[in-house]
Design a protein around this motif. Structure first.
Motif, short mmCIF file in Angstrom:
data_model
loop_
_atom_site.label_atom_id
_atom_site.label_comp_id
_atom_site.label_asym_id
_atom_site.label_seq_id
_atom_site.Cartn_x
_atom_site.Cartn_y
_atom_site.Cartn_z
N ASN A 185 -18.15 26.67 -19.22
CA ASN A 185 -19.26 26.93 -20.15
C ASN A 185 -18.94 26.43 -21.56
OD1 ASN A 185 -20.86 28.01 -18.20
ND2 ASN A 185 -20.43 30.15 -18.70
N GLY A 186 -17.67 26.48 -21.89
CA GLY A 186 -17.28 26.01 -23.22
C GLY A 186 -17.35 24.50 -23.36
N SER A 187 -17.44 23.80 -22.23
CA SER A 187 -17.43 22.34 -22.29
C SER A 187 -18.82 21.73 -22.14
CB SER A 187 -16.53 21.79 -21.17
OG SER A 187 -17.15 21.99 -19.91
N GLN A 206 -25.02 26.56 -19.52
CA GLN A 206 -23.98 27.51 -19.13
C GLN A 206 -24.34 28.29 -17.87
OE1 GLN A 206 -23.11 29.81 -22.60
NE2 GLN A 206 -22.11 28.08 -23.62
N ILE A 207 -23.32 28.51 -17.06
CA ILE A 207 -23.48 29.28 -15.82
C ILE A 207 -23.42 30.76 -16.20
CG2 ILE A 207 -22.44 29.84 -13.58
CD1 ILE A 207 -21.21 26.93 -13.71
N LEU A 208 -24.51 31.48 -15.99
CA LEU A 208 -24.55 32.87 -16.45
C LEU A 208 -24.36 33.88 -15.32
CD1 LEU A 208 -27.31 32.83 -19.24
CD2 LEU A 208 -24.88 32.46 -19.44
N LEU A 227 -22.54 20.33 -13.12
CA LEU A 227 -21.78 21.58 -13.14
C LEU A 227 -20.98 21.74 -11.85
CD1 LEU A 227 -24.59 23.74 -14.74
CD2 LEU A 227 -22.40 23.18 -15.80
N GLU A 228 -21.57 21.29 -10.75
CA GLU A 228 -20.87 21.39 -9.46
C GLU A 228 -19.59 20.55 -9.48
OE1 GLU A 228 -24.00 20.30 -6.80
OE2 GLU A 228 -25.06 22.17 -7.16
N VAL A 252 -31.83 31.85 -14.76
CA VAL A 252 -30.59 31.35 -15.36
C VAL A 252 -29.83 30.53 -14.31
CG1 VAL A 252 -30.37 33.33 -16.91
CG2 VAL A 252 -29.26 33.40 -14.68
N LEU A 253 -28.82 29.80 -14.77
CA LEU A 253 -28.02 29.01 -13.83
C LEU A 253 -27.00 29.91 -13.14
CD1 LEU A 253 -27.44 25.83 -15.98
CD2 LEU A 253 -29.03 26.10 -14.08
N LYS A 254 -26.94 29.80 -11.83
CA LYS A 254 -26.05 30.64 -11.05
C LYS A 254 -25.20 29.75 -10.13
CE LYS A 254 -26.35 34.43 -7.72
NZ LYS A 254 -27.26 35.42 -7.14
N ALA A 255 -23.91 30.05 -10.05
CA ALA A 255 -23.04 29.28 -9.18
C ALA A 255 -22.81 30.05 -7.88
CB ALA A 255 -21.71 29.02 -9.87
N LEU A 256 -22.95 29.38 -6.76
CA LEU A 256 -22.57 29.96 -5.47
C LEU A 256 -21.28 29.25 -5.09
CD1 LEU A 256 -26.01 29.78 -3.57
CD2 LEU A 256 -25.11 31.62 -4.99
#
Lengths: 76, 528
Positions: free
Chosen positions: B493-495, B501-503, B444-445, B469-473
């Motif tokens: 998230n669509g891919s 998915q990053i929530l 995801l990064e 949940v997955l979280k992006a910093l």
């Protein structure tokens, strides 16, 4: 319909503010298992069948309500 | 009864010995039970062996030997004969049905899959191979009946497979690597049967069991399904998680394998139902009373709480992800042993599981009989035993990196007290979600870093309403609008599959802290 959903969300998950655009997973923190449970309860209460393909595509309160209303209209 | 002896169990080293053993002992016993529409269907051991033989014969006729054969399907009983029948002369590769078509296609090509069993529900994944004459696609819905119409003479089938090499590469089990690239753990039938035996030597398994986890999971399939068959018991199948509670009541199983998300959801549901019916105070009082009586060795738990889930349920194994230990006591109050375990795909997967008379809520259990576990100098858990994989498919470098003096390096830190294992943390970056799904944050990064406004980022586990949940910093030197950030994250998230998915996200004010080689110090930012 919305009242039933509101009561379920409050009783089962302690969630009171049921905004229409709120996402069950992102905003209410429901796991996929919790969401399936909610679907099962709705099926029982409204005596309907919700397909896996259908409930997987439902994300927000508005989407769920619209789906339930459509289902109810079809079964009448 | 700390450290009591391991239980005795029959020893099978491969699927031939296993099938022959249970067939000879109980040919008429029900192996599988499930619902088809409203009807309950029972499959005897005789029929199961016949169908395994039919699948074996079908592949032989097609001159399919020594190939890698994928299966991408929702839970259904045909999965089991297809898995076993394929594994004798080919390799079965269970694939996640939640994959997105692009990743699925890459996986099929990267891992040299030459045939795919699919279903109507997974047709969208295999459509890309319609004009590919190197990959044969077989629709289970259309063709399984025909494949199994011609029943083999069981003794002939056994005669054909009796010399199967227990150490032959038979199952390709996929696992997320630390670098984000998917790896395939090559498992032999000895690996798989060793895991099943290990589970049965730690706890008594009575019939029936219930299987609900996705069948492509090594944990869902080996301990969850094959363990009961190894033992000659009846395995009930829940095809859709939606029917889990109904099936739990209807089949009245003694054992079920779950992941933390379901364990927690199920417990919380008991209380929600009680509250809905205005009986939560009564339930609380009953638990207090029952706990008090237990001190005097009076056990009213089954009588008092048996109907909350089902009266026979005694064991729930919990694996795939770390379990909140509080649930062990919560279930125990209701008379159910929640057996926390630990394993890895590379270990087929079971390494240890708690035992009925020797439970410790903070431990992941007692190392199984034939497995040797030790702790490296830096605290990493190392595993050796008949369950440890043959290696990673076409990846000798990764295999070499992960083995040391014959021990498999788990990537987890922990310690041992005699044979009991305690996991303290992860060495690798792999994120394990509550439903057992593994996510490499690097995947995801990389997608986030490809956005032109992202300077640096990390994907970690965050919390939304107490759920992990997955979280992006994200650190950016521009000032992207909230709308743009959301839109870009939605596109990512669509891919990816839903579980990746990053929530949640957070914009950072400064750059991330880094080490001397300019790598971000990930552990400084972990929230759990």
């Amino acid at each position: 319909m919305i009242e039933t959903l509101k009561k379920m969300m409050k009783d089962c998950y302690g969630i009171e503010d049921l905004r229409g655009d709120a996402n069950f997973k992102k905003d209410f923190g429901l796991s996929s298992f919790d969401f399936v449970n909610l679907v099962c309860m709705l099926e029982e209460d409204f005596n309907i069948e919700i397909d896996e393909k259908d409930y997987r595509a439902l994300n927000t309160v508005d989407e769920l309500i619209a789906y339930l209303e459509k289902k109810a209209a079809c079964s009448q | 009864m700390a450290g009591y002896p391991y239980l005795e169990t029959v020893v099978y080293h491969n699927f031939y010995e296993m099938l022959k053993g249970v067939y000879d002992k109980t040919p008429d016993e029900i192996a599988l039970r499930f619902r088809e529409k409203e009807e309950i269907i029972d499959i005897s051991y005789t029929r199961l062996v016949e169908e395994v033989g039919s699948v074996y014969g079908f592949l032989k006729n097609k001159k399919m030997q020594g190939r890698i054969i994928g299966i991408v399907s929702e839970n259904r009983y045909e999965y089991i004969p297809l898995y076993l029948g394929t594994s004798f002369e080919n390799v079965i590769a269970p694939i996640d049905k939640e994959s997105v078509p692009e990743d699925f296609g890459k996986q099929i090509r990267d891992f040299d899959v030459e045939m795919i069993f699919y279903t109507e529900k997974t047709r969208h994944l295999v459509e890309q191979f319609e004009y590919d004459d190197k990959i044969v696609c077989i629709n289970i819905d259309d063709d399984y009946k025909e494949i199994t119409t011609k029943k083999p003479v069981i003794s002939d089938f056994f005669e054909q497979v009796k010399d199967v090499d227990s150490d032959k590469f038979s199952v390709l089990a996929f696992t997320s690597g630390t670098t984000g690239a998917l790896k395939g753990a090559m498992l032999s039938q000895r690996n798989v049967t060793a895991t099943l035996r290990g589970a049965l030597q730690n706890n008594v398994l009575k019939s029936p069991s219930l299987a609900v986890l996705p069948m492509n999971h090594t944990y869902g399939f080996n301990p969850g399904i094959l363990c009961t068959l190894y033992n000659g018991g009846t395995l009930c199948l829940t095809m859709n998680i939606k029917h889990f509670q109904r099936d739990l009541k209807e089949y009245n199983p003694y054992f079920v394998s779950l992941v933390p998300m379901v364990v927690e959801g199920m417990y919380n549901k008991i209380w929600a139902e009680a509250k809905r019916m205005g009986k939560d105070k009564l339930l609380r009082r009953m638990i207090k009373l029952s706990n008090f009586l237990l001190k005097f060795k009076i056990d009213i738990r089954k009588k008092a709480f048996g109907n909350l889930l089902n009266p026979a349920l005694k064991f729930i194994s919990c694996g795939g992800a770390p379990l909140n230990p509080a649930y062990v006591d919560r279930y125990r109050e209701l008379g159910i042993y929640l057996l926390n375990g630990y394993g890895l795909t590379e270990c087929a997967p079971l390494v240890c599981i708690n035992r009925e008379f020797d439970m410790d809520v903070n431990s992941v259990g007692t190392v199984t009989k034939e497995v040797d576990a030790k702790i490296a100098e830096d605290g990493e858990i190392l595993i050796k035993g008949p369950n440890v994989m043959l290696g990673y498919y076409k990846n000798p470098e990764a295999t070499k990196e992960t083995m040391t003096d014959g021990y498999f390096k788990t990537g987890d830190y922990g310690y041992l007290v005699e044979r009991r294992l305690y996991v303290t943390g992860r060495k690798k970056n792999l994120i394990i979600l509550d439903n057992g799904k593994n996510v490499s944050p690097e995947v995801l990064e990389a997608k986030l870093n490809a956005l032109d406004w992202v300077k640096e980022c990390l994907v970690i586990v965050g919390k939304v309403q107490n759920r992990r949940v997955l979280k992006a910093l994200i650190y950016s030197e521009e000032s992207p609008s909230e709308e743009r950030i959301r839109k870009d994250i939605e596109a990512i998230n669509g891919s990816v599959p839903e579980y990746m998915q990053i929530l949640d996200y957070k914009m950072m004010d400064t750059e991330f802290e880094k080490n001397s080689t300019k790598k971000i110090l990930r552990n400084r930012y972990e929230e759990n």
